[in-house]
Design a protein around this motif. Structure first.
Motif, PDB file in Angstrom:
ATOM      1  N   GLY A  40       0.814  -1.192   0.000  1.00 23.77           N
ATOM      2  CA  GLY A  40       0.000   0.000   0.000  1.00 23.77           C
ATOM      3  C   GLY A  40       0.857   1.253   0.000  1.00 23.77           C
ATOM      4  N   PRO A  41       0.227   2.436   0.026  1.00 23.31           N
ATOM      5  CA  PRO A  41       0.980   3.690  -0.038  1.00 23.31           C
ATOM      6  C   PRO A  41       1.869   3.943   1.175  1.00 23.31           C
ATOM      7  CG  PRO A  41      -1.347   4.090   0.411  1.00 23.31           C
ATOM      8  CD  PRO A  41      -1.223   2.652   0.050  1.00 23.31           C
ATOM      9  N   HIS A  42       1.602   3.275   2.303  1.00 18.01           N
ATOM     10  CA  HIS A  42       2.417   3.490   3.502  1.00 18.01           C
ATOM     11  C   HIS A  42       3.322   2.298   3.815  1.00 18.01           C
ATOM     12  CE1 HIS A  42       0.152   7.085   4.098  1.00 18.01           C
ATOM     13  NE2 HIS A  42      -0.976   6.444   4.365  1.00 18.01           N
ATOM     14  N   ASP A  43       3.450   1.370   2.876  1.00 15.28           N
ATOM     15  CA  ASP A  43       4.347   0.230   3.029  1.00 15.28           C
ATOM     16  C   ASP A  43       5.647   0.565   2.301  1.00 15.28           C
ATOM     17  OD1 ASP A  43       2.362  -1.193   4.385  1.00 15.28           O
ATOM     18  OD2 ASP A  43       1.522  -1.955   2.503  1.00 15.28           O
ATOM     19  N   HIS A  44       6.697   0.864   3.065  1.00 16.02           N
ATOM     20  CA  HIS A  44       7.890   1.466   2.471  1.00 16.02           C
ATOM     21  C   HIS A  44       9.098   0.548   2.406  1.00 16.02           C
ATOM     22  CE1 HIS A  44       5.624   5.125   2.494  1.00 16.02           C
ATOM     23  NE2 HIS A  44       5.531   5.133   3.800  1.00 16.02           N
ATOM     24  N   PHE A  45       8.988  -0.677   2.934  1.00 22.08           N
ATOM     25  CA  PHE A  45      10.117  -1.595   2.863  1.00 22.08           C
ATOM     26  C   PHE A  45       9.598  -3.016   2.951  1.00 22.08           C
ATOM     27  CE2 PHE A  45      13.346  -4.216   5.044  1.00 22.08           C
ATOM     28  CZ  PHE A  45      14.414  -4.054   4.164  1.00 22.08           C
ATOM     29  N   ASP A  46       9.939  -3.839   1.961  1.00 23.68           N
ATOM     30  CA  ASP A  46       9.611  -5.261   1.971  1.00 23.68           C
ATOM     31  C   ASP A  46      10.911  -6.049   1.874  1.00 23.68           C
ATOM     32  OD1 ASP A  46       6.921  -4.805   2.085  1.00 23.68           O
ATOM     33  OD2 ASP A  46       6.507  -5.362   0.004  1.00 23.68           O
ATOM     34  N   LEU A  47      11.103  -6.957   2.817  1.00 21.31           N
ATOM     35  CA  LEU A  47      12.239  -7.863   2.773  1.00 21.31           C
ATOM     36  C   LEU A  47      11.677  -9.264   2.548  1.00 21.31           C
ATOM     37  CD1 LEU A  47      15.415  -7.866   3.301  1.00 21.31           C
ATOM     38  CD2 LEU A  47      14.825  -8.742   5.576  1.00 21.31           C
ATOM     39  N   ALA A  48      11.723  -9.726   1.301  1.00 21.59           N
ATOM     40  CA  ALA A  48      11.211 -11.051   0.968  1.00 21.59           C
ATOM     41  C   ALA A  48      12.280 -12.091   1.270  1.00 21.59           C
ATOM     42  CB  ALA A  48      10.820 -11.105  -0.502  1.00 21.59           C
ATOM     43  N   THR A  49      11.860 -13.165   1.939  1.00 24.84           N
ATOM     44  CA  THR A  49      12.794 -14.226   2.294  1.00 24.84           C
ATOM     45  C   THR A  49      12.181 -15.583   1.970  1.00 24.84           C
ATOM     46  OG1 THR A  49      12.052 -14.765   4.553  1.00 24.84           O
ATOM     47  CG2 THR A  49      13.394 -12.772   4.282  1.00 24.84           C
ATOM     48  N   THR A  50      12.986 -16.606   2.125  1.00 24.00           N
ATOM     49  CA  THR A  50      12.517 -17.967   1.869  1.00 24.00           C
ATOM     50  C   THR A  50      11.511 -18.442   2.918  1.00 24.00           C
ATOM     51  OG1 THR A  50      14.486 -18.755   3.052  1.00 24.00           O
ATOM     52  CG2 THR A  50      14.592 -18.678   0.631  1.00 24.00           C
ATOM     53  N   GLY A  74       9.252 -16.080   4.473  1.00 24.58           N
ATOM     54  CA  GLY A  74       8.163 -15.114   4.562  1.00 24.58           C
ATOM     55  C   GLY A  74       8.642 -13.722   4.215  1.00 24.58           C
ATOM     56  N   LEU A  75       7.719 -12.785   4.290  1.00 26.54           N
ATOM     57  CA  LEU A  75       8.026 -11.403   3.916  1.00 26.54           C
ATOM     58  C   LEU A  75       7.896 -10.504   5.135  1.00 26.54           C
ATOM     59  CD1 LEU A  75       7.103  -9.533   0.717  1.00 26.54           C
ATOM     60  CD2 LEU A  75       6.527  -8.465   2.894  1.00 26.54           C
ATOM     61  N   LEU A  76       8.943  -9.708   5.374  1.00 27.88           N
ATOM     62  CA  LEU A  76       8.946  -8.723   6.452  1.00 27.88           C
ATOM     63  C   LEU A  76       8.638  -7.358   5.840  1.00 27.88           C
ATOM     64  CD1 LEU A  76       9.586  -8.266   9.509  1.00 27.88           C
ATOM     65  CD2 LEU A  76      11.902  -7.636   8.774  1.00 27.88           C
ATOM     66  N   ARG A  77       7.560  -6.725   6.326  1.00 29.43           N
ATOM     67  CA  ARG A  77       7.104  -5.457   5.737  1.00 29.43           C
ATOM     68  C   ARG A  77       7.054  -4.355   6.794  1.00 29.43           C
ATOM     69  NH1 ARG A  77       1.972  -5.562   1.925  1.00 29.43           N
ATOM     70  NH2 ARG A  77       3.658  -5.963   0.427  1.00 29.43           N
ATOM     71  N   LEU A  78       7.623  -3.207   6.462  1.00 24.42           N
ATOM     72  CA  LEU A  78       7.555  -2.026   7.320  1.00 24.42           C
ATOM     73  C   LEU A  78       6.443  -1.115   6.824  1.00 24.42           C
ATOM     74  CD1 LEU A  78       8.626  -0.120   9.545  1.00 24.42           C
ATOM     75  CD2 LEU A  78      10.214   0.812   7.845  1.00 24.42           C
TER      76      LEU A  78
END
Length: 271
Positions: free
Chosen positions: A87-97, A99-103
């Motif tokens: 979304g518009p306020h999701d500014h960092f995605d760290l995709a991993t084997t 799962g995904l870590l989202r800020l």
């Protein structure tokens, strides 16, 4: 603002699930408080060894370097295997084997910074001047008192400053001072060793209880699994102006210190 208990609760809610994962992709949204410090593609292929905390920073240890994460004023992390599009306020995605870590950070005061090591100049600039960890073994009552003796500011302000003890945010400073029976306007250097010991114990107790309660959710805090905190429900003074003290029934008072609201009982807390 997420304080130390909220950051620790966040860490506990995903640290075990992400440990051992390999980074497969990195997505950056709008600019955050500080630059990442590396090209996103440089992080692909790195393994996440574990997640630590220093004050209000989360440290993701990688097999090469580490990521420092700060939630800023309104940030929160989520870790899951399935997500809707950013979304518009999701500014960092760290995709991993694993799962995904989202800020998620509406105000964009948060940060994700890559450094080569905890001793790198960029890391020391952020972490080097932080005080003792209140939940750690190095939080010594004698050293705490010695640090207070060097400060002429009101004790509430000294707790918030973070250079004597780190991470005691506004809610928890008011609560710890109440439990220690200390007026928030008292000069830090006026505290005797016995009173400093009481405050030392109160800080540990309040922060420990907050972590056990999932932190405090006043507006929108939730952990990496979307769960809200409940500590605010057991607050003795915070946000209770005009209500009777739970100990002596005297009305709780409020004042402003450094642009922050402070709550105290004028009967139970002495100068």
């Amino acid at each position: 603002m997420p304080e130390l208990p909220e950051v620790e609760v966040t860490r506990l809610s995903f640290a075990d699930r992400i440990a051992g994962a390999t980074v497969t992709a990195v997505r950056m949204g709008k600019p955050l408080r500080w630059a990442l410090g590396a090209a996103p593609e440089e992080l692909v292929g790195r393994q996440i060894l574990g997640v630590r905390r220093r004050g209000k920073y989360l440290l993701l240890d990688l097999d090469r370097g580490l990521l420092l994460l700060h939630l800023g004023m309104s940030g929160s992390l989520r870790f899951d295997t399935q997500y809707p599009p950013a979304g518009p306020h999701d500014h960092f995605d760290l995709a991993t084997t694993l799962g995904l870590l989202r800020l998620h950070d509406p105000r964009r005061f948060g940060a994700v910074v890559h450094v080569t090591s905890a001793d790198a100049p960029e890391a020391l600039k952020l972490l080097g001047r932080l005080g003792m960890e209140p939940l750690g073994e190095d939080f010594d009552a004698i050293a705490f008192h010695a640090g207070l003796q060097r400060r002429a500011s009101p004790i509430k302000q000294v707790l918030l400053a973070g250079d004597v003890v780190v991470g005691v945010g506004n809610i928890y400073a008011s609560e710890a001072l109440f439990r220690a029976g200390i007026r928030p306007t008292t000069q830090a250097r006026r505290l005797s060793l016995p009173r400093a010991r009481k405050l030392h114990a109160a800080v540990r107790d309040v922060l420990g209880r907050a972590v056990q309660s999932g932190g405090s959710t006043l507006r929108d805090f939730s952990n990496a699994q979307g769960e809200h905190g409940l500590f605010q429900q057991q607050a003795m003074v915070y946000a209770r102006e005009g209500q009777p003290c739970r100990v002596c029934a005297t009305p709780i008072r409020a004042l402003r210190q450094g642009q922050r609201s402070t709550f105290f009982c004028p009967q139970c807390q002495k100068p």
